[in-house]
Motif scaffolding. Structure first.
Motif, PDB file in Angstrom:
ATOM      1  N   TYR A   1     -98.818  52.666 -24.113  1.00  0.00           N
ATOM      2  CA  TYR A   1     -97.584  52.085 -24.643  1.00  0.00           C
ATOM      3  C   TYR A   1     -97.565  50.609 -24.266  1.00  0.00           C
ATOM      4  O   TYR A   1     -98.080  50.208 -23.211  1.00  0.00           O
TER       5      TYR A   1
ATOM      6  N   VAL B   1     -89.177  55.979 -25.947  1.00  0.00           N
ATOM      7  CA  VAL B   1     -89.047  54.599 -26.397  1.00  0.00           C
ATOM      8  C   VAL B   1     -87.586  54.335 -26.715  1.00  0.00           C
ATOM      9  O   VAL B   1     -86.932  55.132 -27.400  1.00  0.00           O
TER      10      VAL B   1
ATOM     11  N   ASP C   1     -93.413  48.387 -28.476  1.00  0.00           N
ATOM     12  CA  ASP C   1     -92.449  49.479 -28.298  1.00  0.00           C
ATOM     13  C   ASP C   1     -91.147  49.047 -27.643  1.00  0.00           C
ATOM     14  O   ASP C   1     -90.203  49.839 -27.571  1.00  0.00           O
TER      15      ASP C   1
ATOM     16  N   VAL D   1     -89.834  50.877 -22.477  1.00  0.00           N
ATOM     17  CA  VAL D   1     -90.373  52.240 -22.522  1.00  0.00           C
ATOM     18  C   VAL D   1     -90.036  52.933 -21.216  1.00  0.00           C
ATOM     19  O   VAL D   1     -90.238  52.376 -20.132  1.00  0.00           O
TER      20      VAL D   1
ATOM     21  N   THR E   1     -94.997  46.965 -24.345  1.00  0.00           N
ATOM     22  CA  THR E   1     -93.639  46.452 -24.553  1.00  0.00           C
ATOM     23  C   THR E   1     -93.566  45.518 -25.753  1.00  0.00           C
ATOM     24  O   THR E   1     -92.500  45.358 -26.343  1.00  0.00           O
TER      25      THR E   1
END
Length: 882
Positions: free
Chosen positions: A852, A873, A857, A860, A854
């Protein structure tokens, strides 16, 4: 000839008169909200609205209440239809978006907003300017005519032989200032505005969209070429020149610091105001004085109208001239919606006053709101709109009705002092008050004479009654505005009342004095000396009060986002106070007690943090190219690791702790932190930490290595000044935090400290709960990763990737030891470093980690329940407003 009998004083009515325009505006606003959240075909709204209008017309004469209710329904349906036809988002030309892919461009444009000169990074000047593109050419020679708004930052090195004073620094030899209508050509790369995608974050994209800005760019001054010709509106160009002329005159009349404040307070030019000054005014609850707002328009309108009436100008011409003055003032300030909103409301109020309409203020407020929402319904969702109208509503619907039964009644005792018939027209208690004053005046006449005794008694009484009115209005406004202050700015202005009691009267002196000084300054600097002196004295009183009271720790009360229940209580209390203000004294007092209680609840009742009990939460907050991670333990203890910050030593206008990290924590209902930790001393990790320390008063600050660094020393000294315990953690430390086990894997206490902070200073933590755990690397690179893998063999379900996914981290040795199921990379969108690197992503993929980011997404969150990890998310409920 017999003297005319004195006119009877106005009688106070307990029952409130109808305010049709206010209720129409409320219904229209509700329709706008319904139209955004509950979409229906346009034909549906049209048929329903037509039916309501026809029914309202039919019942208007037969059943007035039913007809009025149907008419409000028609306003509701009209608002819903209008927002869906117009659209919730600002209209913006986004054709330039396809060029925001890091390609080199040559852009021809013209300036739409004058350049503002600022200090940039090290040995650098920065000019920000808004332009509208005319054509865009890429490196292949392809050109396209595009008309989109761009926010352009122009950088130029300061000349080494130029003195450090402001005049030399801003001179045209160093960086020529661009003005409205100038045509330029420059080489640049474009990027799209980016929001920090955290709950509670400011919607920067829509803020720029409302200004017509679709993209951001920067250029060196040497790559900016001025072109011949002019583009734009001649009226706007004339306004821009007039605005610059006023700003230049202010700079000529006052010293730089005073001039900066007068520019902001009088003309709306905020380019010279630093962040610390803004914070002082915000903390003291007097920020409305620093920026051009409705109060400025009200003060100037009152002074102009009063002056014209003293010059024996008839009421109608005086009213028209006052309105024209307000329009001219709004035109020159270039502030935009807030000052035009106040001008419209002032014009409507003065216009209805000519018709002798009783209590026109509330009705004028409704008419102004309705007119503005028809012009731009998006304003309904802005803090500026809401607070402006709430402020006026509080004064008109709560403060004035209560003052009418207290001080306004008492003032009637001072009129017609020599009349023997007038007391019979007064209410009994007012007549008795008048008798008491006359008795005191008669006693005083024995010492100072009848004339002076009467003046002394009447003047003293009038002064105390005016002071009471100021105190009461300020107190009611502070209580009534507690909800929007907490909701939008997370502040409880505990010292707002004493601050405003001093600042508002001084502002009433400063505004007309400054306006007179500027006007006379264009004629003769000698004529302007007296108003300049008065303005300076008032300004020093304002700044002294703001700085003195704003520096008190009691003034720095920050509050989290109110819960739905608290919001409902505050709204209910305000409605009760408005309803009760024109009822009997018992109900009026009950209403005041209700809004006082609601304001105290907002300020002092601890919020319930929105956390999931029984799990270890790890949230990577979107702070762009920096790092900030929130941990919430199974027992609700909170730990914040790093607080983001700007890249490099040049700094930023954005305070990441105040503007990014704190709003996210407040949106979670958090008002305190148990501990904060600094991984290492780079600015993108600790730049926001001082604001976090001040806002959340953690019990402990965790640090590892402390190389020489002014920024690190400032964080530590701030913590010590706030009474926060500074704890040094070293490799081998293990302890429990709220049901989670914390293990320190780096640095050892004998690790050599370099001359400045480096990535391998990072404090590396492993936090576990049951059979699930997270490894937090900071910016640790290969050397530290290999050492940790060899000595500690850490296992973790979740890995916070070291150094933002650079090729200097995420080594196969560490990944084979950790074997993470999930990995999170904190990285900025479109960053100039090209992070995360493909090499790091490949290593993580080979290790079987689900990654993931930032930049893709936003914030998170991972929930570790002791056995497994569940990612989540953040879903931002964006409706297209800021």
């Amino acid at each position: 000839m017999m003297p005319a009998a004195p006119a009877p004083p106005p009688a106070f009515r307990f029952k409130a008169a109808r305010e049709p325009m206010l209720w129409a505006a409320v219904a229209y606003s509700a329709g706008i909200i319904a139209g955004i959240y509950h979409w229906r075909p346009a034909l549906w709204w049209i048929v329903a609205g037509s039916s309501f209008i026809a029914a309202a017309a039919y019942f208007a004469r037969r059943r007035s209440a039913l007809g009025w209710g149907l008419a409000l329904g028609a306003f509701f349906l009209t608002g819903a239809l209008y927002i869906q036809v117009r659209g919730a988002s600002p209209r913006l030309d986004t054709n330039i978006d396809r060029y925001a892919d890091r390609q080199k461009l040559e852009i021809t444009a013209h300036v739409t907003r004058d350049g503002r000169l600022q200090r940039g990074g090290l040995n650098e000047l920065k000019q920000t300017v808004e332009v509208e593109t005319e054509s865009v050419r890429n490196t292949k020679g392809q050109s396209e005519a595009i008309h989109s708004g761009i926010h352009l930052s122009i950088y130029s090195p300061r000349l080494n032989d130029v003195a450090a004073d402001d005049d030399a620094e801003t001179g045209p030899a160093v960086m020529p200032i661009l003005h409205y209508g100038d045509r330029i050509r420059f080489s640049t790369e474009l990027k799209l505005p980016h929001n920090f995608r955290n709950p509670g974050a400011f919607d920067y994209q829509h803020y720029l969209a409302d200004r017509g800005i679709a993209a951001l760019s920067s250029a060196k001054m040497e790559n900016v070429e001025r072109l011949p010709g002019f583009a734009g509106s001649r009226v706007a160009a004339w306004r821009s020149r007039l605005h610059r002329g006023v700003v230049d005159k202010v700079q000529e009349l006052w010293a730089p610091r005073e001039a900066a404040l007068i520019d902001a307070m009088v003309i709306g030019e905020e380019a010279f105001i630093d962040r610390d000054t803004r914070v002082d005014f915000q903390r003291s609850g007097t920020y409305h004085v620093l920026v051009v707002s409705g109060m400025n328009v009200s003060i100037l309108a009152f002074v102009v109208f009063w002056t014209l009436r003293q010059l024996r100008v008839a009421e109608i011409p005086a009213t028209l001239l006052t309105i024209l003055f307000c329009v001219a003032y709004a035109f020159v300030t270039e502030v935009g919606a807030p000052v035009w909103r106040a001008t419209l409301m002032c014009a409507i109020y003065l216009g209805t006053r000519l018709l002798y309409r009783d209590r026109a203020m509330v009705n004028a407020l409704g008419a102004a709101a309705l007119g503005l929402l028809i012009f731009d319904p998006r304003q309904l969702f802005t803090a500026s709109f809401q607070m402006t109208f709430l402020c006026v509503l509080i004064v008109a619907a709560i403060a004035i009705p209560i003052l009418q039964r207290t001080s306004q009644l008492q003032k009637q005792a001072l009129a017609n002092w020599d009349s023997d018939d007038y007391p019979a027209l007064l209410p009994p208690r007012v007549a008795q008050f008048r008798v008491d004053l006359q008795f005191i005046a008669a006693r005083g006449a024995l010492f100072v004479g009848e004339k002076w005794s009467r003046r002394l008694v009447c003047g003293t009484t009038a002064f105390f009654l005016a002071a009471w009115e100021l105190l009461f209005v300020s107190a009611v406004m502070q209580m009534g505005l507690a909800l929007p202050m907490a909701y939008y700015f997370h502040r409880a202005t505990t010292i707002g009342l004493p601050s405003n009691l001093v600042v508002v009267p001084l502002t009433q002196l400063m505004m007309p004095a400054a306006a007179a000084a500027i006007a006379l300054g264009f004629i003769s600097l000698w004529l302007a000396k007296v108003p300049v002196f008065l303005t300076t004295i008032a300004l020093h009183g304002i700044t002294g009060t703001v700085h003195g009271l704003g520096s008190l720790r009691a003034g720095d009360l920050r509050v989290p986002m109110p819960s739905i229940v608290v919001v409902a209580i505050a709204v209910g209390a305000l409605v009760l106070a408005i309803w009760a203000a024109r009822r009997r004294a018992f109900f009026a007092a009950l209403g005041l007690a209700a809004i006082l209680a609601a304001s105290l609840v907002l300020a002092f009742t601890p919020a319930m943090p929105r956390v999931r009990p029984g799990v270890l939460e790890v949230t990577s907050i979107d702070v762009g190219e920096g790092d900030s991670i929130l941990l919430v333990t199974p027992q609700g203890r909170t730990l914040l690791i790093d607080a983001g910050g700007p890249i490099g030593p040049g700094g930023s206008q954005l305070d990441f702790g105040e503007d990014v990290v704190s709003p996210y924590l407040w949106s979670r209902g958090m008002s305190r932190l148990d501990a904060v930790a600094i991984t290492h001393g780079h600015s993108d990790h600790i730049g926001g930490m001082i604001a976090v320390l001040k806002n959340f008063k953690p019990r402990e600050l965790w640090i590892g290595l402390l190389p020489p660094s002014r920024a690190l020393a400032s964080v530590v000294s701030t913590a010590e000044a706030l009474g926060i315990k500074v704890v040094r953690h070293w490799e081998g430390d293990e302890f429990e935090l709220g049901g989670a086990k914390v293990s320190v894997l780096f640095p050892p206490s004998d690790w050599p400290v370099g001359p400045k902070p480096v990535n391998n200073d990072s404090l590396v933590l492993r936090v576990g709960y049951g059979d699930s755990s997270v490894l937090l690397e900071g910016d640790a690179e290969k050397q530290v990763e290999r050492r940790i893998a060899a000595l500690h063999h850490p296992r973790a379900n979740l890995l916070k990737v070291g150094h933002h996914g650079s090729s200097n981290a995420s080594t196969p040795e560490l990944l084979s030891s950790v074997r993470p199921q999930f990995a999170i990379i904190s990285v900025g969108s479109g960053n100039s470093f090209g992070l995360p690197r493909l090499e790091a992503l490949t290593h993580l993929s080979d290790a079987g980690a689900r990654v993931y980011r930032t930049d893709l997404d936003g914030a998170v969150t991972f929930y570790l329940d002791g056995h497994s990890v569940t990612p989540s998310v953040a879903v931002l409920q964006a409706i297209g407003f800021y």
